[in-house]
Scaffold this motif. Sequence first.
Motif, mmCIF file in Angstrom:
data_model
loop_
_atom_site.group_PDB
_atom_site.id
_atom_site.type_symbol
_atom_site.label_atom_id
_atom_site.label_comp_id
_atom_site.label_asym_id
_atom_site.label_seq_id
_atom_site.Cartn_x
_atom_site.Cartn_y
_atom_site.Cartn_z
ATOM 1 N N ASP A 47 0.827 -1.208 0.000
ATOM 2 C CA ASP A 47 0.000 0.000 0.000
ATOM 3 C C ASP A 47 0.864 1.262 0.000
ATOM 4 N N LYS A 48 2.171 1.127 -0.235
ATOM 5 C CA LYS A 48 3.091 2.273 -0.221
ATOM 6 C C LYS A 48 3.057 3.023 -1.549
ATOM 7 N N VAL A 49 2.945 4.349 -1.459
ATOM 8 C CA VAL A 49 3.041 5.214 -2.631
ATOM 9 C C VAL A 49 4.233 6.138 -2.415
ATOM 10 N N HIS A 50 5.252 5.993 -3.252
ATOM 11 C CA HIS A 50 6.452 6.819 -3.178
ATOM 12 C C HIS A 50 6.211 8.059 -4.029
ATOM 13 N N ILE A 51 6.433 9.239 -3.446
ATOM 14 C CA ILE A 51 6.131 10.498 -4.126
ATOM 15 C C ILE A 51 7.439 11.225 -4.446
ATOM 16 N N TYR A 52 7.601 11.580 -5.715
ATOM 17 C CA TYR A 52 8.803 12.268 -6.191
ATOM 18 C C TYR A 52 8.404 13.485 -7.015
ATOM 19 N N ASP A 53 9.287 14.483 -7.072
ATOM 20 C CA ASP A 53 9.237 15.512 -8.097
ATOM 21 C C ASP A 53 10.217 15.070 -9.158
ATOM 22 N N GLY A 54 9.789 15.052 -10.416
ATOM 23 C CA GLY A 54 10.655 14.622 -11.509
ATOM 24 C C GLY A 54 10.720 15.669 -12.596
ATOM 25 N N TRP A 55 11.864 15.738 -13.281
ATOM 26 C CA TRP A 55 12.017 16.652 -14.405
ATOM 27 C C TRP A 55 12.992 16.064 -15.405
ATOM 28 N N ALA A 56 12.845 16.483 -16.658
ATOM 29 C CA ALA A 56 13.684 15.967 -17.740
ATOM 30 C C ALA A 56 14.138 17.132 -18.611
ATOM 31 N N TRP A 57 15.284 16.956 -19.255
ATOM 32 C CA TRP A 57 15.815 17.978 -20.148
ATOM 33 C C TRP A 57 16.625 17.320 -21.251
ATOM 34 N N ARG A 58 16.813 18.057 -22.349
ATOM 35 C CA ARG A 58 17.586 17.581 -23.500
ATOM 36 C C ARG A 58 19.043 17.975 -23.312
ATOM 37 N N GLU A 59 19.929 17.084 -23.735
ATOM 38 C CA GLU A 59 21.354 17.336 -23.615
ATOM 39 C C GLU A 59 22.066 16.702 -24.800
ATOM 40 N N THR A 60 23.187 17.289 -25.190
ATOM 41 C CA THR A 60 23.985 16.733 -26.269
ATOM 42 C C THR A 60 24.650 15.452 -25.786
ATOM 43 N N ALA A 61 24.632 14.418 -26.613
ATOM 44 C CA ALA A 61 25.255 13.137 -26.255
ATOM 45 C C ALA A 61 26.778 13.322 -26.137
ATOM 46 N N PRO A 62 27.439 12.507 -25.329
ATOM 47 C CA PRO A 62 28.896 12.623 -25.197
ATOM 48 C C PRO A 62 29.617 12.277 -26.502
ATOM 49 N N ASP A 63 30.829 12.771 -26.630
ATOM 50 C CA ASP A 63 31.608 12.534 -27.854
ATOM 51 C C ASP A 63 31.909 11.058 -28.087
ATOM 52 N N ASN A 64 32.042 10.296 -27.023
ATOM 53 C CA ASN A 64 32.379 8.871 -27.163
ATOM 54 C C ASN A 64 31.137 7.974 -27.213
ATOM 55 N N LYS A 65 30.015 8.539 -27.663
ATOM 56 C CA LYS A 65 28.757 7.783 -27.721
ATOM 57 C C LYS A 65 28.846 6.671 -28.764
ATOM 58 N N PRO A 66 28.089 5.587 -28.576
ATOM 59 C CA PRO A 66 28.042 4.537 -29.598
ATOM 60 C C PRO A 66 27.324 5.046 -30.856
ATOM 61 N N ASP A 67 27.537 4.384 -31.966
ATOM 62 C CA ASP A 67 26.968 4.810 -33.250
ATOM 63 C C ASP A 67 25.439 4.850 -33.252
ATOM 64 N N TRP A 68 24.799 3.953 -32.503
ATOM 65 C CA TRP A 68 23.345 3.871 -32.514
ATOM 66 C C TRP A 68 22.681 4.987 -31.706
ATOM 67 N N MET A 69 23.434 5.663 -30.839
ATOM 68 C CA MET A 69 22.853 6.684 -29.963
ATOM 69 C C MET A 69 22.629 7.990 -30.725
ATOM 70 N N PRO A 70 21.453 8.623 -30.534
ATOM 71 C CA PRO A 70 21.215 9.900 -31.219
ATOM 72 C C PRO A 70 22.134 10.995 -30.671
ATOM 73 N N SER A 71 22.254 12.086 -31.404
ATOM 74 C CA SER A 71 23.156 13.161 -31.002
ATOM 75 C C SER A 71 22.602 13.975 -29.830
ATOM 76 N N GLU A 72 21.292 13.893 -29.595
ATOM 77 C CA GLU A 72 20.680 14.574 -28.460
ATOM 78 C C GLU A 72 19.922 13.554 -27.627
ATOM 79 N N ILE A 73 20.140 13.565 -26.311
ATOM 80 C CA ILE A 73 19.531 12.579 -25.422
ATOM 81 C C ILE A 73 18.698 13.275 -24.346
#
Length: 102
Positions: free
Chosen positions: A61-87
């Motif tokens: 019956d536990k409800v864990h309550i969080y504040d969450g947020w997300a943002w766009r960022e440039t992928a690191p230079d050593n990213k794998p080929d399949w990863m998009p340029s913005e994450i």
Amino acid sequence: MVREDGKRNFALRETDGGEESVYSGNTPRQAALKAARRLDPGSSEDAADRTELRLREKGTDKVHIYDGWAWRETAPDNKPDWMPSEITEANVSKKGIEHLES
């Protein structure tokens, strides 16, 4: 309830009490981070809108309550080929735990 691999399931609760999405993780924070990555990302961490995430641990019956947020960022230079340029990056801040009434 803990699965064989140690992960627990957490249902994302809507304001009407519905539970459409389920996220798994070893900790509630891990599941909250997964849920936060699906929010509409802001242009930077400071500009991102904070959204309340309510995650009910399945089998309890536990409800864990969080504040969450997300943002766009440039992928690191050593990213794998399949990863998009913005994450999408995300963060959460725990507000507390509530118990549902039976």
